[in-house]
Motif scaffolding. Structure first.
Motif, PDB file in Angstrom:
ATOM      1  N   LEU A   1       0.844  -1.184   0.000  1.00  0.00           N
ATOM      2  CA  LEU A   1       0.000   0.000   0.000  1.00  0.00           C
ATOM      3  C   LEU A   1       0.886   1.242   0.000  1.00  0.00           C
ATOM      4  O   LEU A   1       1.832   1.335   0.781  1.00  0.00           O
ATOM      5  CB  LEU A   1      -0.895   0.026   1.251  1.00  0.00           C
ATOM      6  CG  LEU A   1      -1.623   1.339   1.568  1.00  0.00           C
ATOM      7  CD1 LEU A   1      -2.626   1.692   0.469  1.00  0.00           C
ATOM      8  CD2 LEU A   1      -2.304   1.262   2.925  1.00  0.00           C
ATOM      9  N   HIS A   2       0.575   2.186  -0.885  1.00  0.00           N
ATOM     10  CA  HIS A   2       1.348   3.417  -0.992  1.00  0.00           C
ATOM     11  C   HIS A   2       0.408   4.587  -0.724  1.00  0.00           C
ATOM     12  O   HIS A   2      -0.639   4.713  -1.358  1.00  0.00           O
ATOM     13  CB  HIS A   2       1.959   3.535  -2.388  1.00  0.00           C
ATOM     14  CG  HIS A   2       2.645   2.276  -2.835  1.00  0.00           C
ATOM     15  ND1 HIS A   2       3.846   1.862  -2.302  1.00  0.00           N
ATOM     16  CD2 HIS A   2       2.249   1.314  -3.708  1.00  0.00           C
ATOM     17  CE1 HIS A   2       4.189   0.703  -2.867  1.00  0.00           C
ATOM     18  NE2 HIS A   2       3.234   0.354  -3.704  1.00  0.00           N
ATOM     19  N   ILE A   3       0.769   5.434   0.241  1.00  0.00           N
ATOM     20  CA  ILE A   3      -0.099   6.555   0.588  1.00  0.00           C
ATOM     21  C   ILE A   3       0.675   7.864   0.522  1.00  0.00           C
ATOM     22  O   ILE A   3       1.893   7.901   0.719  1.00  0.00           O
ATOM     23  CB  ILE A   3      -0.748   6.389   1.977  1.00  0.00           C
ATOM     24  CG1 ILE A   3       0.288   6.589   3.087  1.00  0.00           C
ATOM     25  CG2 ILE A   3      -1.437   5.049   2.119  1.00  0.00           C
ATOM     26  CD1 ILE A   3      -0.348   6.774   4.455  1.00  0.00           C
ATOM     27  N   ILE A   4      -0.074   8.921   0.205  1.00  0.00           N
ATOM     28  CA  ILE A   4       0.476  10.276   0.215  1.00  0.00           C
ATOM     29  C   ILE A   4      -0.422  11.127   1.095  1.00  0.00           C
ATOM     30  O   ILE A   4      -1.654  11.065   0.985  1.00  0.00           O
ATOM     31  CB  ILE A   4       0.556  10.879  -1.198  1.00  0.00           C
ATOM     32  CG1 ILE A   4       1.528  10.072  -2.076  1.00  0.00           C
ATOM     33  CG2 ILE A   4       1.001  12.332  -1.147  1.00  0.00           C
ATOM     34  CD1 ILE A   4       0.879   9.152  -3.040  1.00  0.00           C
ATOM     35  N   ALA A   5       0.179  11.883   1.994  1.00  0.00           N
ATOM     36  CA  ALA A   5      -0.546  12.841   2.822  1.00  0.00           C
ATOM     37  C   ALA A   5      -0.065  14.240   2.469  1.00  0.00           C
ATOM     38  O   ALA A   5       1.105  14.440   2.125  1.00  0.00           O
ATOM     39  CB  ALA A   5      -0.320  12.563   4.304  1.00  0.00           C
ATOM     40  N   GLU A   6      -0.967  15.203   2.547  1.00  0.00           N
ATOM     41  CA  GLU A   6      -0.605  16.580   2.217  1.00  0.00           C
ATOM     42  C   GLU A   6      -1.358  17.531   3.137  1.00  0.00           C
ATOM     43  O   GLU A   6      -2.381  17.177   3.726  1.00  0.00           O
ATOM     44  CB  GLU A   6      -0.952  16.894   0.757  1.00  0.00           C
ATOM     45  CG  GLU A   6      -2.443  16.795   0.452  1.00  0.00           C
ATOM     46  CD  GLU A   6      -2.783  17.015  -1.013  1.00  0.00           C
ATOM     47  OE1 GLU A   6      -1.874  16.920  -1.859  1.00  0.00           O
ATOM     48  OE2 GLU A   6      -3.966  17.283  -1.315  1.00  0.00           O
ATOM     49  N   GLY A   7      -0.824  18.761   3.283  1.00  0.00           N
ATOM     50  CA  GLY A   7      -1.484  19.714   4.154  1.00  0.00           C
ATOM     51  C   GLY A   7      -0.806  21.062   4.144  1.00  0.00           C
ATOM     52  O   GLY A   7       0.211  21.270   3.482  1.00  0.00           O
ATOM     53  N   ARG A   8      -1.357  21.981   4.922  1.00  0.00           N
ATOM     54  CA  ARG A   8      -0.825  23.346   4.969  1.00  0.00           C
ATOM     55  C   ARG A   8       0.412  23.459   5.851  1.00  0.00           C
ATOM     56  O   ARG A   8       1.205  24.372   5.702  1.00  0.00           O
ATOM     57  CB  ARG A   8      -1.903  24.308   5.472  1.00  0.00           C
ATOM     58  CG  ARG A   8      -3.046  24.531   4.500  1.00  0.00           C
ATOM     59  CD  ARG A   8      -3.969  25.652   4.970  1.00  0.00           C
ATOM     60  NE  ARG A   8      -4.638  25.309   6.208  1.00  0.00           N
ATOM     61  CZ  ARG A   8      -5.798  24.651   6.284  1.00  0.00           C
ATOM     62  NH1 ARG A   8      -6.387  24.257   5.172  1.00  0.00           N
ATOM     63  NH2 ARG A   8      -6.356  24.388   7.439  1.00  0.00           N
ATOM     64  N   SER A   9       0.550  22.503   6.799  1.00  0.00           N
ATOM     65  CA  SER A   9       1.703  22.599   7.702  1.00  0.00           C
ATOM     66  C   SER A   9       2.409  21.252   7.790  1.00  0.00           C
ATOM     67  O   SER A   9       1.783  20.194   7.632  1.00  0.00           O
ATOM     68  CB  SER A   9       1.270  23.035   9.100  1.00  0.00           C
ATOM     69  OG  SER A   9       0.599  21.972   9.767  1.00  0.00           O
ATOM     70  N   LYS A  10       3.681  21.311   8.059  1.00  0.00           N
ATOM     71  CA  LYS A  10       4.486  20.102   8.193  1.00  0.00           C
ATOM     72  C   LYS A  10       4.001  19.267   9.375  1.00  0.00           C
ATOM     73  O   LYS A  10       3.957  18.030   9.301  1.00  0.00           O
ATOM     74  CB  LYS A  10       5.955  20.497   8.379  1.00  0.00           C
ATOM     75  CG  LYS A  10       6.920  19.330   8.392  1.00  0.00           C
ATOM     76  CD  LYS A  10       8.359  19.823   8.464  1.00  0.00           C
ATOM     77  CE  LYS A  10       9.335  18.642   8.460  1.00  0.00           C
ATOM     78  NZ  LYS A  10      10.744  19.134   8.530  1.00  0.00           N
ATOM     79  N   ASP A  11       3.613  19.925  10.453  1.00  0.00           N
ATOM     80  CA  ASP A  11       3.161  19.197  11.646  1.00  0.00           C
ATOM     81  C   ASP A  11       1.868  18.440  11.378  1.00  0.00           C
ATOM     82  O   ASP A  11       1.686  17.316  11.850  1.00  0.00           O
ATOM     83  CB  ASP A  11       2.954  20.176  12.808  1.00  0.00           C
ATOM     84  CG  ASP A  11       4.270  20.681  13.392  1.00  0.00           C
ATOM     85  OD1 ASP A  11       5.317  20.072  13.079  1.00  0.00           O
ATOM     86  OD2 ASP A  11       4.243  21.684  14.138  1.00  0.00           O
ATOM     87  N   ALA A  12       0.955  19.051  10.615  1.00  0.00           N
ATOM     88  CA  ALA A  12      -0.308  18.381  10.303  1.00  0.00           C
ATOM     89  C   ALA A  12      -0.061  17.131   9.463  1.00  0.00           C
ATOM     90  O   ALA A  12      -0.674  16.081   9.689  1.00  0.00           O
ATOM     91  CB  ALA A  12      -1.245  19.341   9.572  1.00  0.00           C
ATOM     92  N   VAL A  13       0.843  17.238   8.484  1.00  0.00           N
ATOM     93  CA  VAL A  13       1.172  16.077   7.647  1.00  0.00           C
ATOM     94  C   VAL A  13       1.841  14.994   8.487  1.00  0.00           C
ATOM     95  O   VAL A  13       1.539  13.801   8.342  1.00  0.00           O
ATOM     96  CB  VAL A  13       2.068  16.502   6.465  1.00  0.00           C
ATOM     97  CG1 VAL A  13       2.563  15.277   5.694  1.00  0.00           C
ATOM     98  CG2 VAL A  13       1.313  17.439   5.531  1.00  0.00           C
ATOM     99  N   ALA A  14       2.729  15.407   9.371  1.00  0.00           N
ATOM    100  CA  ALA A  14       3.397  14.433  10.238  1.00  0.00           C
ATOM    101  C   ALA A  14       2.392  13.702  11.127  1.00  0.00           C
ATOM    102  O   ALA A  14       2.518  12.484  11.355  1.00  0.00           O
ATOM    103  CB  ALA A  14       4.445  15.140  11.093  1.00  0.00           C
TER     104      ALA A  14
END
Length: 539
Positions: free
Chosen positions: A327-340
């Motif tokens: 399984l390969h997933i990508i997460a994205e967001g406005r801040s690095k902390d939110a993505v983490a």
């Protein structure tokens, strides 16, 4: 005239019709060449018994409306076509008096409106063209394209619906639509949505009943998309990647379901061992300089980019345990902390369902090169390829997969006798569905539509095989078996065409309303006869 029962009048002779259409779009945009007409009479799965009479390519909504009126007056059927990526016989001609409307000249990005956060395009714009136009402004549509986006068009995507980029968070292509401009079977123009001062600035989808929705997923049977307005988002500033390996398809799907409920990934893409093997044969991670260059380009610093590219290269082809489901997933967001935070949650859920983290090379490559050449339209050595799919509830996706595997086991002799190989692609769809997409590979030759779409250098490395009707019939039987399993679980389907049972699954009141819409929008039954279960029309 009732499109659900009557036949069309005797069609006008092709030369006279071609002359009338040429007066609208120019003679150079009306095609009677036999090879091109044959190309427009097949899709990735099938070629029609009939060949379209001619091809016409309008460039504007006005030209499209005039073209439809003239073809209607001539008594001919109409098959609207984008880039031709269908595999469900959605636009192949029902009769020899069919005109193919080629929308590829309708390829203008009309307006990028940052003030109202909308973008309006003609329906023949490709997904890669849309993304390149928006990237200059730091903007993006929520759903931003299928993997075939190098050539796939916006209009085709809305007619058939799409999966992949942004879909795990925002749903399919139609869920990002603000408004449509559609040409009906009478040549009238319908504009949907709240459209601002003067009616020419669509900015919001809902103004009374949502009429845009009836033209999404209609496979071109209710109207031809001319212009599309999408809502925009600011391009996410941060993204991260992770890949996991699961011991079974059921565990994989349970994990994907829980990740969907958590809403932590913008994309989820998974494979079974069979499709993993095919992809590894096709990929060349150590030598593909373009892929490594794309990975480097995604990073903000050269040093970090080189490190990422090195990880991709060193990962090679052996980072997925044999027999596992990656399984390969990508997460994205406005801040690095939110993505983490989202990535930490993904890792927790993966462990909960016996997932093991592996090198994230494929996840990185998917994001770095989202619209690759369409060389996967055939198998790694030139075998035929065809998918089938179901849009499954999160709760029953594992059982559906188990039933398909059981069906395959019951028909193991067919796979062996005809050298049929199979695989599975699994993707996320918003927070409440998963797509299970079985694919088949079998030894038969490719056709002009494949050759047109693939890179010439890639085609030159493949082995062309003779036609193999017995194996193709076996694949047809297996596809129907998968569709029957999906029907028992009440799954949905994209690009329904002539492949998936649609009317049979609808309430009587629903089909009555659908038929009423068809009679009003397409009173002569011009558009794609036979699709969505409507009658084939003129013999």
């Amino acid at each position: 005239m009732d499109p659900l029962s009557a036949t069309l009048p005797e069609p006008t002779a092709t030369p006279a019709l071609a002359e009338r259409l040429a007066a609208i779009v120019g003679a150079e945009n009306v095609t009677v060449d036999e090879a091109k007409r044959k190309l427009h009479s097949e899709d990735i799965w099938s070629r029609a018994d009939e060949v379209v009479a001619l091809i016409v390519a309008p460039a504007t909504t006005g030209e499209l409306a005039e073209v439809v009126k003239v073809i209607g007056d001539a008594g001919c059927s109409i098959a609207p076509r984008g880039a031709g990526m269908s595999y469900t016989s959605a636009y192949v001609p029902a009769n020899g008096h069919t005109v193919s409307i080629d929308t590829l000249r309708m390829n203008r990005v009309i307006e990028v409106n940052r003030a109202d956060m909308t973008v309006t395009v003609q329906a023949g714009v490709s997904w890669i063209q849309l993304n390149e136009a928006l990237a200059k402004e730091g903007l993006r549509t929520p759903f931003w394209g299928p993997m075939s986006g190098l050539t796939s068009t916006i209009g085709g995507g809305l007619s058939q619906l799409n999966a992949m980029f942004g879909a795990s968070q925002y749903g399919t292509s139609s869920e990002s639509v603000v408004a449509l401009t559609v040409v009906t079977g009478t040549g009238e123009v319908i504009r949907t949505g709240a459209r601002g001062q003067g009616g020419e600035h669509p900015f919001y989808r809902h103004f009374g009943p949502d009429l845009a929705g009836i033209f999404c997923g209609d496979c071109g049977t209710l109207g031809i998309k001319a212009e599309v307005t999408f809502r925009l988002i600011t391009a996410p500033a941060h993204e991260d990647y992770a890949s996991f390996s699961f011991p079974s398809g059921e565990k994989l799907l349970e994990a994907m379901g829980e990740m969907s409920r958590a809403g932590i990934a913008c994309e989820m893409c998974a494979f079974d061992p069979g499709l993993t093997e095919v992809r590894m044969k096709r990929m060349s991670l150590l030598s593909d300089v373009k892929t490594l260059g794309a990975v480097i380009g995604k990073e903000k610093s050269l040093g970090k980019g080189l490190l990422s590219a090195a990880k991709v290269a060193l990962g090679g082809r052996n980072f997925i345990p044999k027999g596992d489901y990656p399984l390969h997933i990508i997460a994205e967001g406005r801040s690095k902390d939110a993505v983490a935070f989202d990535m930490a949650e993904a890792r927790r859920i993966a462990r909960q369902f016996e997932g093991t983290e592996i090198e994230n090379s494929i996840a990185r490559i998917i994001r770095a090169n989202p619209f690759p050449p369409l060389n996967s339209m055939v198998g790694p050595t030139g075998e035929a390829w065809i998918p089938v799919h179901g849009v499954c509830p999160l709760s029953t996706a594992p059982q559906i997969f188990t039933e398909i595997q059981k069906f395959y086991a019951e028909n193991a002799s067919l796979f062996t006798e005809h050298e049929i190989h199979t695989g599975f692609l699994f993707t996320g769809m918003a927070s409440n569905a998963l797509i299970i997409e079985p694919v088949f590979f079998w030894p038969t030759g490719w056709r002009p539509i494949h050759e047109q779409s693939m890179e010439a250098s890639h085609v030159a490395r493949l082995t062309q095989r003779p036609e193999n009707p017995a194996a193709t019939e076996a694949v047809k039987f297996l596809r129907k078996g998968v569709v029957a399993i999906c029907a028992r679980y009440g799954t949905g389907h994209f690009q329904i065409g002539r492949t998936y049972p649609y009317r049979e699954s609808r309430d009587p009141a629903f089909t009555a309303l659908l038929d009423t819409l068809k009679r009003h929008l397409d009173p002569k039954g011009l558009f794609n006869p036979g699709v969505l279960g409507f009658p084939e029309g003129q013999a």
